[in-house]
Design a protein around this motif. Sequence first.
Motif, PDB file in Angstrom:
ATOM      1  N   UNK A  91       0.838  -1.206   0.000  1.00  0.00           N
ATOM      2  CA  UNK A  91       0.000   0.000   0.000  1.00  0.00           C
ATOM      3  C   UNK A  91       0.869   1.251   0.000  1.00  0.00           C
ATOM      4  N   UNK A  92       1.951   1.233   0.771  1.00  0.00           N
ATOM      5  CA  UNK A  92       2.850   2.387   0.821  1.00  0.00           C
ATOM      6  C   UNK A  92       3.424   2.690  -0.560  1.00  0.00           C
ATOM      7  N   UNK A  93       3.966   1.670  -1.226  1.00  0.00           N
ATOM      8  CA  UNK A  93       4.573   1.877  -2.549  1.00  0.00           C
ATOM      9  C   UNK A  93       3.521   2.298  -3.562  1.00  0.00           C
ATOM     10  N   UNK A  94       2.356   1.672  -3.521  1.00  0.00           N
ATOM     11  CA  UNK A  94       1.289   2.009  -4.470  1.00  0.00           C
ATOM     12  C   UNK A  94       0.836   3.454  -4.300  1.00  0.00           C
ATOM     13  N   UNK A  95       0.567   3.871  -3.080  1.00  0.00           N
ATOM     14  CA  UNK A  95       0.112   5.239  -2.845  1.00  0.00           C
ATOM     15  C   UNK A  95       1.202   6.255  -3.159  1.00  0.00           C
ATOM     16  N   UNK A  96       2.437   5.904  -2.858  1.00  0.00           N
ATOM     17  CA  UNK A  96       3.553   6.803  -3.149  1.00  0.00           C
ATOM     18  C   UNK A  96       3.735   6.965  -4.660  1.00  0.00           C
ATOM     19  N   UNK A  97       3.604   5.860  -5.407  1.00  0.00           N
ATOM     20  CA  UNK A  97       3.744   5.922  -6.867  1.00  0.00           C
ATOM     21  C   UNK A  97       2.583   6.661  -7.528  1.00  0.00           C
ATOM     22  N   UNK A  98       1.436   6.730  -6.860  1.00  0.00           N
ATOM     23  CA  UNK A  98       0.288   7.466  -7.382  1.00  0.00           C
ATOM     24  C   UNK A  98       0.471   8.974  -7.220  1.00  0.00           C
ATOM     25  N   UNK A  99       1.516   9.383  -6.528  1.00  0.00           N
ATOM     26  CA  UNK A  99       1.809  10.802  -6.390  1.00  0.00           C
ATOM     27  C   UNK A  99       1.094  11.491  -5.246  1.00  0.00           C
ATOM     28  N   UNK A 100       0.551  10.727  -4.318  1.00  0.00           N
ATOM     29  CA  UNK A 100      -0.108  11.353  -3.176  1.00  0.00           C
ATOM     30  C   UNK A 100       0.941  11.954  -2.239  1.00  0.00           C
ATOM     31  N   UNK A 101       0.530  12.914  -1.423  1.00  0.00           N
ATOM     32  CA  UNK A 101       1.429  13.532  -0.458  1.00  0.00           C
ATOM     33  C   UNK A 101       1.793  12.565   0.656  1.00  0.00           C
ATOM     34  N   UNK A 102       2.841  12.921   1.371  1.00  0.00           N
ATOM     35  CA  UNK A 102       3.347  12.042   2.431  1.00  0.00           C
ATOM     36  C   UNK A 102       2.306  11.747   3.500  1.00  0.00           C
ATOM     37  N   UNK A 103       1.542  12.755   3.871  1.00  0.00           N
ATOM     38  CA  UNK A 103       0.507  12.561   4.899  1.00  0.00           C
ATOM     39  C   UNK A 103      -0.525  11.546   4.433  1.00  0.00           C
ATOM     40  N   UNK A 104      -0.974  11.662   3.192  1.00  0.00           N
ATOM     41  CA  UNK A 104      -1.990  10.756   2.668  1.00  0.00           C
ATOM     42  C   UNK A 104      -1.441   9.344   2.502  1.00  0.00           C
ATOM     43  N   UNK A 105      -0.178   9.247   2.103  1.00  0.00           N
ATOM     44  CA  UNK A 105       0.449   7.930   1.984  1.00  0.00           C
ATOM     45  C   UNK A 105       0.517   7.272   3.360  1.00  0.00           C
ATOM     46  N   UNK A 106       0.945   8.027   4.366  1.00  0.00           N
ATOM     47  CA  UNK A 106       1.052   7.480   5.718  1.00  0.00           C
ATOM     48  C   UNK A 106      -0.315   7.089   6.258  1.00  0.00           C
ATOM     49  N   UNK A 107      -1.312   7.960   6.091  1.00  0.00           N
ATOM     50  CA  UNK A 107      -2.655   7.650   6.576  1.00  0.00           C
ATOM     51  C   UNK A 107      -3.257   6.443   5.859  1.00  0.00           C
ATOM     52  N   UNK A 108      -3.079   6.382   4.551  1.00  0.00           N
ATOM     53  CA  UNK A 108      -3.600   5.249   3.781  1.00  0.00           C
ATOM     54  C   UNK A 108      -2.952   3.940   4.190  1.00  0.00           C
ATOM     55  N   UNK A 109      -1.643   3.992   4.438  1.00  0.00           N
ATOM     56  CA  UNK A 109      -0.926   2.790   4.852  1.00  0.00           C
ATOM     57  C   UNK A 109      -1.404   2.320   6.217  1.00  0.00           C
ATOM     58  N   UNK A 110      -1.500   3.239   7.165  1.00  0.00           N
ATOM     59  CA  UNK A 110      -1.976   2.874   8.504  1.00  0.00           C
ATOM     60  C   UNK A 110      -3.419   2.395   8.473  1.00  0.00           C
ATOM     61  N   UNK A 111      -4.242   3.039   7.660  1.00  0.00           N
ATOM     62  CA  UNK A 111      -5.638   2.633   7.541  1.00  0.00           C
ATOM     63  C   UNK A 111      -5.761   1.222   6.971  1.00  0.00           C
ATOM     64  N   UNK A 112      -4.911   0.880   5.995  1.00  0.00           N
ATOM     65  CA  UNK A 112      -4.981  -0.461   5.400  1.00  0.00           C
ATOM     66  C   UNK A 112      -4.606  -1.536   6.425  1.00  0.00           C
TER      67      UNK A 112
END
Length: 137
Positions: A91-112
């Motif tokens: 999830x971290x790599x996928x969200x990061x590659x989608x160009x989301x900001x660091x906060x959203x990547x971190x929140x998405x990863x923790x949420x998953x």
Amino acid sequence: METIATHGGIVTATEERHVTVKMDVLSACAACQAHSRCGFAEKKEKIVDIETADWQQYQPGDKVNVIINARRGMLAVVIAYLLPAILLLGVFVTLHCCGLGEIWVALGTLLSVGLYVGILFCFRHRLQKKFTFRLSR
């Protein structure tokens, strides 16, 4: 032939169809002769509730062996450690590659990972039936 993993313990309580066993779990370095000097040795106490039909033959203070099929033990390790790690990294790599900001990547990863834990919680009764312990003397 079934490969089993055993661990010694002491019966702390018995109730109808249930036996509670306390096990002292040592870290790998706790068996080392120098563990008292280095300070890294770890000793934890685990309490396991085991459902058994012959619960009446056990009394508090009895020494017993807790037995589990080794394949089930490895499956538990995969569910508890490997799958969440893969999910977290994926999830971290996928969200990061989608160009989301660091906060959203971190929140998405923790949420998953939180969602994964929630799913495990919902299926805990089914998992409990799959990972059954047995007792022996």
